[in-house]
Scaffold this motif. Structure first.
Motif, mmCIF file in Angstrom:
data_model
loop_
_atom_site.group_PDB
_atom_site.id
_atom_site.type_symbol
_atom_site.label_atom_id
_atom_site.label_comp_id
_atom_site.label_asym_id
_atom_site.label_seq_id
_atom_site.Cartn_x
_atom_site.Cartn_y
_atom_site.Cartn_z
ATOM 1 N N SER A 225 0.724 -1.326 -0.095
ATOM 2 C CA SER A 225 -0.180 0.005 0.509
ATOM 3 C C SER A 225 0.855 1.714 -0.084
ATOM 4 N N GLU A 226 1.973 0.950 0.679
ATOM 5 C CA GLU A 226 2.854 2.495 0.626
ATOM 6 C C GLU A 226 3.514 2.185 -1.133
ATOM 7 N N LEU A 227 4.355 1.375 -0.659
ATOM 8 C CA LEU A 227 4.524 1.500 -2.572
ATOM 9 C C LEU A 227 3.307 1.873 -3.687
ATOM 10 N N VAL A 228 2.066 1.581 -3.356
ATOM 11 C CA VAL A 228 1.087 2.284 -4.425
ATOM 12 C C VAL A 228 1.085 3.519 -4.167
ATOM 13 N N ALA A 229 0.786 4.332 -3.130
ATOM 14 C CA ALA A 229 0.709 5.590 -2.732
ATOM 15 C C ALA A 229 1.438 6.498 -3.203
ATOM 16 N N MET A 230 2.548 5.749 -3.189
ATOM 17 C CA MET A 230 4.320 6.556 -2.859
ATOM 18 C C MET A 230 4.887 6.577 -5.315
ATOM 19 N N ILE A 231 4.293 6.108 -5.395
ATOM 20 C CA ILE A 231 3.560 5.800 -6.998
ATOM 21 C C ILE A 231 2.949 7.051 -7.342
ATOM 22 N N PHE A 232 1.989 7.126 -6.881
ATOM 23 C CA PHE A 232 0.734 7.818 -7.441
ATOM 24 C C PHE A 232 1.434 9.013 -6.417
ATOM 25 N N LEU A 233 1.586 9.564 -5.434
ATOM 26 C CA LEU A 233 2.375 11.063 -5.454
ATOM 27 C C LEU A 233 3.499 11.303 -5.918
ATOM 28 N N LEU A 234 4.099 10.365 -6.562
ATOM 29 C CA LEU A 234 5.376 10.677 -7.569
ATOM 30 C C LEU A 234 4.931 11.564 -8.543
ATOM 31 N N ILE A 235 4.112 11.045 -9.499
ATOM 32 C CA ILE A 235 3.489 11.456 -10.739
ATOM 33 C C ILE A 235 2.399 12.284 -10.648
ATOM 34 N N VAL A 236 1.486 12.388 -9.716
ATOM 35 C CA VAL A 236 0.938 13.805 -9.392
ATOM 36 C C VAL A 236 2.036 14.883 -8.942
#
Length: 388
Positions: free
Chosen positions: A214-225
């Motif tokens: 869950s941290e990985l998914v959220a981190m990639i999301f944050l980095l993209i946005v």
């Protein structure tokens, strides 16, 4: 204390004169309340520092009974901007190595090449909307390449992020699509790791720490946005600011050595993030005689802080030679923007190359006809028609 109506705040009239709006607010008092979303808003530089630095204002709303942060779905929310120490400390350490000034400087040739390629296409046209042709594709290409995202997949990101950050009707569907895309991307990187940040994060392990799924998914999301949305605002609104201040534009075009300082001044003047991300009072806190009760939400108006006459001389004036620009465009404290070195690099290359290659750049509509984005926390243009 002034009560701010959210619909009035999001109107095009207010958005086009947001600095004036906040200057007026600050003259009425230091603390205000944004109705509909039940949020306290500070307007001074010192109060912004207080909110951004004081550990009693926390980022993880799950620590507070009955408080729900609905801005981003749970599956995309377990990232740096929604965590407090010690989780925040661990998450930031695991990702920060990729964003040091030294690492980002290695990207300079590639960022320059992307910028030149975009302007090669723009030069053929004579008149364009600078947001979809330049301000958006530059940062999304850079962060996508850093993360190892295939070029064919990037077309969906603009629609998804716009729906999410502007809280449009289909934002939940966009969030779900984004969530599943990142899950698939991580699965691909685990099976076929490459020389990219997603592969590295999927396999990183340091001092026994690693990122959960869950941290990985959220981190990639944050980095993209976060890796592109705010820079779009800087490039678009920053270009408009220069076009509206032709003497500053000519000075910057004639003296490229001013670029680093000019980017800092444009960050201050345009404030791409107009409101800080949310914090919650973890206990009752008194500010200017007003008690902010435990569980209540607080944001700092960064655009107001960056135009505070108590901190900046003649703050409504754009001055690319301004010295010691201690702006708050990237926040302050432990949540200071991880991507600040990347945004600075992209800004320096984008503005410098744009002015060099399109020396007669000018606005292709009346300023009053410009359309502004509706996200209450970001300050940017939805379109910027230019001719050259």
């Amino acid at each position: 204390m002034t009560h701010i109506n959210l619909q009035d705040y999001l109107s095009q009239e207010t958005r086009s004169n947001l600095r004036v709006f906040y200057t007026q607010l600050r003259t009425e008092g230091p603390l205000h309340y944004l109705d509909e979303v039940n949020t306290w808003v500070t307007t001074s530089y010192e109060d912004a520092l207080f909110v951004l630095r004081d550990p009693r204002f926390i980022k993880d709303s799950r620590k507070l009974p009955g408080v729900v942060d609905e801005a981003v779905p749970e599956g995309l929310s377990r990232h740096l901007l929604s965590s407090d120490p010690p989780d925040h400390t661990r998450l930031r350490r695991l990702v920060s190595k990729a964003f040091t000034p030294r690492m980002i400087e290695h990207l300079r040739p590639r960022v320059q090449q992307i910028t030149d390629d975009l302007l090669d296409e723009i030069e053929k046209q004579g008149q364009v909307d600078l947001i979809p042709t330049f301000a958006y594709p530059l940062p999304i290409t850079v962060i996508s390449e850093m993360l190892g995202i295939p070029e064919a997949d990037r077309a969906s990101f603009r629609a998804w992020t716009q729906a999410i950050v502007n809280i449009e009707a289909d934002n939940m569907a966009a969030s779900e699509a984004f969530f599943h895309y990142i899950q698939d991307l991580l699965a691909e990187k685990r099976a076929h790791p490459g020389d990219d940040l997603t592969s590295e994060l999927a396999h990183v392990q340091e001092n026994g720490d690693q990122l959960s799924e869950s941290e990985l998914v959220a981190m990639i999301f944050l980095l993209i946005v976060a890796g592109h949305e705010t820079t779009v605002n800087l490039l678009g609104h920053g270009t408009l600011a220069l076009l509206q201040h032709p003497k500053q534009l000519r000075l910057l075009r004639d003296e490229p050595s001013l670029l680093p300082n000019a980017v800092e001044e444009l960050l201050r003047y345009t404030s791409p993030v107009s409101l800080s991300d949310e914090r919650w009072a973890n206990e009752d806190i008194e500010l200017h005689g007003q008690v902010i009760h435990k569980g209540e939400q607080v944001v700092a108006a960064l655009i107001a802080a960056n135009a505070d006459e108590q901190h900046f001389s003649d703050p409504t004036r754009l001055d690319i030679t301004r010295q010691d620009i201690q702006h708050l465009a990237f926040g302050k404290g432990i949540h200071f923007c991880l991507g600040a070195p990347l945004a600075r690099l992209e800004g320096q290359i984008a503005f410098g190359t744009l002015l060099r290659r399109l020396p007669d750049l000018r606005l292709a509509c009346e300023p009053g006809e410009l359309k502004w984005s509706k996200n209450p926390m970001l300050y940017g243009l939805a379109s910027l028609p230019v001719t050259f």
